[in-house]
Write a protein that holds these residues in place. Sequence first.
Motif, PDB file in Angstrom:
ATOM      1  N   LYS A  12       3.143  -2.583  -8.586  1.00 39.31           N
ATOM      2  CA  LYS A  12       1.866  -3.310  -8.662  1.00 39.31           C
ATOM      3  C   LYS A  12       0.974  -2.732  -9.753  1.00 39.31           C
ATOM      4  N   GLU A  13       0.836  -1.419  -9.753  1.00 37.34           N
ATOM      5  CA  GLU A  13       0.053  -0.720 -10.769  1.00 37.34           C
ATOM      6  C   GLU A  13       0.808   0.554 -11.130  1.00 37.34           C
ATOM      7  N   PRO A  14       1.715   0.478 -12.106  1.00 38.50           N
ATOM      8  CA  PRO A  14       2.541   1.647 -12.454  1.00 38.50           C
ATOM      9  C   PRO A  14       1.718   2.916 -12.668  1.00 38.50           C
ATOM     10  N   GLY A  15       2.151   3.992 -11.993  1.00 34.67           N
ATOM     11  CA  GLY A  15       1.498   5.281 -12.140  1.00 34.67           C
ATOM     12  C   GLY A  15       0.214   5.452 -11.350  1.00 34.67           C
ATOM     13  N   LYS A  16      -0.186   4.445 -10.564  1.00 34.78           N
ATOM     14  CA  LYS A  16      -1.464   4.523  -9.843  1.00 34.78           C
ATOM     15  C   LYS A  16      -1.315   4.517  -8.324  1.00 34.78           C
ATOM     16  N   SER A  17      -0.089   4.435  -7.818  1.00 35.57           N
ATOM     17  CA  SER A  17       0.074   4.288  -6.371  1.00 35.57           C
ATOM     18  C   SER A  17      -0.428   5.515  -5.596  1.00 35.57           C
ATOM     19  N   GLU A  18      -0.192   6.715  -6.108  1.00 40.09           N
ATOM     20  CA  GLU A  18      -0.670   7.908  -5.403  1.00 40.09           C
ATOM     21  C   GLU A  18      -2.190   7.950  -5.393  1.00 40.09           C
ATOM     22  N   GLU A  19      -2.802   7.652  -6.513  1.00 40.85           N
ATOM     23  CA  GLU A  19      -4.265   7.638  -6.604  1.00 40.85           C
ATOM     24  C   GLU A  19      -4.850   6.604  -5.646  1.00 40.85           C
ATOM     25  N   ALA A  21      -3.460   5.450  -2.909  1.00 45.15           N
ATOM     26  CA  ALA A  21      -3.237   5.916  -1.538  1.00 45.15           C
ATOM     27  C   ALA A  21      -4.291   6.949  -1.135  1.00 45.15           C
ATOM     28  N   LYS A  22      -4.606   7.865  -2.022  1.00 46.84           N
ATOM     29  CA  LYS A  22      -5.606   8.895  -1.708  1.00 46.84           C
ATOM     30  C   LYS A  22      -6.986   8.280  -1.486  1.00 46.84           C
ATOM     31  N   LYS A  23      -7.339   7.282  -2.282  1.00 51.44           N
ATOM     32  CA  LYS A  23      -8.644   6.620  -2.118  1.00 51.44           C
ATOM     33  C   LYS A  23      -8.719   5.889  -0.785  1.00 51.44           C
ATOM     34  N   VAL A  24      -7.660   5.200  -0.423  1.00 48.19           N
ATOM     35  CA  VAL A  24      -7.650   4.465   0.844  1.00 48.19           C
ATOM     36  C   VAL A  24      -7.654   5.434   2.023  1.00 48.19           C
ATOM     37  N   LEU A  25      -6.915   6.532   1.931  1.00 44.96           N
ATOM     38  CA  LEU A  25      -6.926   7.531   2.993  1.00 44.96           C
ATOM     39  C   LEU A  25      -8.340   8.067   3.202  1.00 44.96           C
ATOM     40  N   ALA A  26      -9.073   8.296   2.128  1.00 43.87           N
ATOM     41  CA  ALA A  26     -10.457   8.763   2.244  1.00 43.87           C
ATOM     42  C   ALA A  26     -11.310   7.718   2.967  1.00 43.87           C
ATOM     43  N   GLU A  27     -11.074   6.446   2.694  1.00 43.41           N
ATOM     44  CA  GLU A  27     -11.822   5.387   3.389  1.00 43.41           C
ATOM     45  C   GLU A  27     -11.486   5.364   4.876  1.00 43.41           C
ATOM     46  N   VAL A  28     -10.208   5.534   5.197  1.00 45.00           N
ATOM     47  CA  VAL A  28      -9.792   5.544   6.606  1.00 45.00           C
ATOM     48  C   VAL A  28     -10.429   6.743   7.313  1.00 45.00           C
ATOM     49  N   ARG A  29     -10.381   7.880   6.691  1.00 46.39           N
ATOM     50  CA  ARG A  29     -10.981   9.077   7.299  1.00 46.39           C
ATOM     51  C   ARG A  29     -12.501   8.962   7.371  1.00 46.39           C
ATOM     52  N   VAL A  81      -2.972   9.990  11.379  1.00 41.95           N
ATOM     53  CA  VAL A  81      -2.674   9.324  10.110  1.00 41.95           C
ATOM     54  C   VAL A  81      -2.155  10.383   9.147  1.00 41.95           C
ATOM     55  N   SER A  82      -1.079  10.035   8.430  1.00 40.61           N
ATOM     56  CA  SER A  82      -0.455  10.989   7.506  1.00 40.61           C
ATOM     57  C   SER A  82      -1.216  11.096   6.195  1.00 40.61           C
ATOM     58  N   GLU A  83      -0.882  12.122   5.453  1.00 48.80           N
ATOM     59  CA  GLU A  83      -1.252  12.205   4.048  1.00 48.80           C
ATOM     60  C   GLU A  83      -0.399  11.166   3.315  1.00 48.80           C
ATOM     61  N   PRO A  84      -0.719  10.811   2.061  1.00 51.79           N
ATOM     62  CA  PRO A  84       0.166   9.918   1.314  1.00 51.79           C
ATOM     63  C   PRO A  84       1.584  10.498   1.215  1.00 51.79           C
ATOM     64  N   VAL A  85       2.564   9.641   1.448  1.00 48.69           N
ATOM     65  CA  VAL A  85       3.969  10.039   1.443  1.00 48.69           C
ATOM     66  C   VAL A  85       4.675   9.346   0.292  1.00 48.69           C
ATOM     67  N   LYS A  86       5.344  10.115  -0.573  1.00 52.94           N
ATOM     68  CA  LYS A  86       6.107   9.553  -1.687  1.00 52.94           C
ATOM     69  C   LYS A  86       7.381   8.924  -1.153  1.00 52.94           C
ATOM     70  N   ASN A  87       7.660   7.708  -1.583  1.00 47.77           N
ATOM     71  CA  ASN A  87       8.924   7.073  -1.223  1.00 47.77           C
ATOM     72  C   ASN A  87       9.544   6.471  -2.473  1.00 47.77           C
ATOM     73  N   PHE A  88      10.653   5.785  -2.333  1.00 50.31           N
ATOM     74  CA  PHE A  88      11.412   5.336  -3.498  1.00 50.31           C
ATOM     75  C   PHE A  88      10.684   4.310  -4.359  1.00 50.31           C
ATOM     76  N   ASP A  89       9.703   3.608  -3.809  1.00 47.00           N
ATOM     77  CA  ASP A  89       9.028   2.572  -4.603  1.00 47.00           C
ATOM     78  C   ASP A  89       7.523   2.756  -4.715  1.00 47.00           C
ATOM     79  N   GLY A  90       7.027   3.929  -4.366  1.00 50.98           N
ATOM     80  CA  GLY A  90       5.592   4.195  -4.471  1.00 50.98           C
ATOM     81  C   GLY A  90       5.160   5.224  -3.441  1.00 50.98           C
ATOM     82  N   TYR A  91       4.079   4.929  -2.746  1.00 47.43           N
ATOM     83  CA  TYR A  91       3.537   5.800  -1.709  1.00 47.43           C
ATOM     84  C   TYR A  91       3.203   4.974  -0.486  1.00 47.43           C
TER      85      TYR A  91
END
Length: 108
Positions: A12-19, A21-29, A81-91
């Motif tokens: 969806k956004e190459p190179g931005k999936s971890e970033e 995920a971290k932003k959304v996790l902050a919103e959830v928390r 809720v987990s921290e962001p988890v790396k998987n084969f197609d993103g996080y």
Amino acid sequence: FTAKRIVFLDSKEPGKSEERAKKVLAEVRGGLSFDDAINKYSDEPAEPNKKKSDKTALVSGAQIAFTAENKAIAALKVGDVSEPVKNFDGYSIVKLISSTPKPPKDFD
């Protein structure tokens, strides 16, 4: 184990999936419900006539070793809720909804 996840695809956004995920996790928390976060942010499509948050993943004990996401699910307590988890197609970010205890070893 029964879990829900928010998926962030590299495609969806190459190179931005971890970033992302971290932003959304902050919103959830910060108070955003996990279901609302799934519906708003997950790149995983909804099933026909359902919301994205209606989908759950069932993971058996035998499946735990197969992916980093499954290992994260097994390490959580119900409601966590987990921290962001790396998987084969993103996080992904996962939340454990329920857990069924293992039967005793001598159970037939």
